[in-house]
Design an enzyme around this catalytic site. Structure first.
Site, PDB file in Angstrom:
ATOM      1  N   SER A 183       0.758  -1.337  -0.161  1.00  0.00           N
ATOM      2  CA  SER A 183       0.051   0.141  -0.118  1.00  0.00           C
ATOM      3  C   SER A 183       0.944   1.268   0.071  1.00  0.00           C
ATOM      4  CB  SER A 183      -0.961  -0.043   1.170  1.00  0.00           C
ATOM      5  OG  SER A 183      -0.349   0.097   2.495  1.00  0.00           O
ATOM      6  N   HIS A 194       1.158   4.186   6.774  1.00  0.00           N
ATOM      7  CA  HIS A 194       0.628   5.181   5.674  1.00  0.00           C
ATOM      8  C   HIS A 194       1.055   6.445   5.935  1.00  0.00           C
ATOM      9  CE1 HIS A 194      -2.882   2.265   4.481  1.00  0.00           C
ATOM     10  NE2 HIS A 194      -1.524   1.819   3.952  1.00  0.00           N
ATOM     11  N   ASP A 231      -7.819   6.077   4.594  1.00  0.00           N
ATOM     12  CA  ASP A 231      -7.821   5.022   5.561  1.00  0.00           C
ATOM     13  C   ASP A 231      -9.214   4.979   6.516  1.00  0.00           C
ATOM     14  OD1 ASP A 231      -5.593   4.060   4.546  1.00  0.00           O
ATOM     15  OD2 ASP A 231      -4.248   4.941   6.178  1.00  0.00           O
TER      16      ASP A 231
END
Length: 178
Positions: A55, A95, A121
Site C-alpha cells: 500500500s 501510511h 484510511d
C-alpha cells in the site's frame, strides 16, 4: 546433522554445557536490553516496523524495515509517514498523513492514506472513528532498510520457518564452544 550434535555433546563436560546454556541466556537478555534501550531512546513502543503490504509503493515496498521515532513534543505534519495501531486490529499500519484537523481545544487529529491506495484510511479505523490521534501513533518513519523484513514476513506466514531457525540457532549456540 544430529549425529555431529550428539557427538559434540558427548565431548562436553557438565561445566561446558552449563557455560553454553548461560551464554545463550546472556545473548537473549542482551537482545532484550538493547530493545528496551531503543524504546527509551526513540520514544516509540516499537522502534522498528516491517511494511507488510504494497500500500505504500513506490515509497516503501513489502518487506522494508522502518526505523521509527515518536517524541511527545514533535507535531504531526502532512506528508509524514506514520505507523499507527487501530483498536481491535493486531497489525500496525504504515501510511502517509494526508490531512490535519485542529480542534478548538488545540488537539490535532490526522487522516492517513497509503500512497498506492485510491481512498483514505477511514475504512480501517475503528467504527465511528474518522480521524487518528497522537495516541494511535506508534511512530514516524525516520529511515529504512529495503526488503530485510521479508524474513519476518516469512516467519509469520510460515511458522515452521521460525521454529526451524530458532532450533538451529539454539543448537548452534549450545554445541559450538567459544
Amino acid at each position: 546433522m544430529f549425529d555431529g550434535f550428539i557427538d559434540d555433546l558427548k565431548l562436553m563436560n557438565k561445566r561446558q554445557v552449563l557455560y553454553q546454556v548461560l551464554y545463550f541466556g546472556m545473548m537473549i537478555s542482551t537482545t532484550i536490553m538493547i530493545w528496551k534501550g531503543l524504546k527509551v531512546f526513540t520514544g516509540s513502543e516499537s522502534p522498528i516496523a516491517v511494511v507488510s503490504s504494497d500500500s505504500m509503493e513506490p515509497a516503501f515496498h513489502r518487506g522494508d524495515i522502518l526505523f521509527l521515532t515518536n517524541y511527545e513534543d514533535e507535531p504531526v505534519r502532512v506528508g509524514e509517514i506514520v505507523v499507527f495501531k487501530i483498536e481491535g486490529r493486531d497489525i500496525p499500519i504504515v501510511h502517509r498523513v494526508i490531512k490535519l484537523h485542529e480542534k478548538s481545544n488545540g488537539t490535532i487529529k490526522f487522516l492517513t492514506k497509503g500512497d498506492n491506495n485510491n481512498v483514505d484510511d477511514r475504512v480501517f479505523y475503528a467504527p465511528g472513528q474518522h480521524w487518528l490521534e497522537k495516541s494511535d501513533m506508534i511512530g514516524r518513519a525516520r529511515g529504512f532498510l529495503p526488503y530485510i523484513g521479508m524474513i519476518i514476513i516469512l516467519t509469520k506466514e510460515y511458522p515452521i520457518v521460525k521454529f526451524a531457525a530458532l532450533i538451529y540457532l539454539g543448537l548452534n549456540v549450545l554445541v559450538h564452544r567459544k
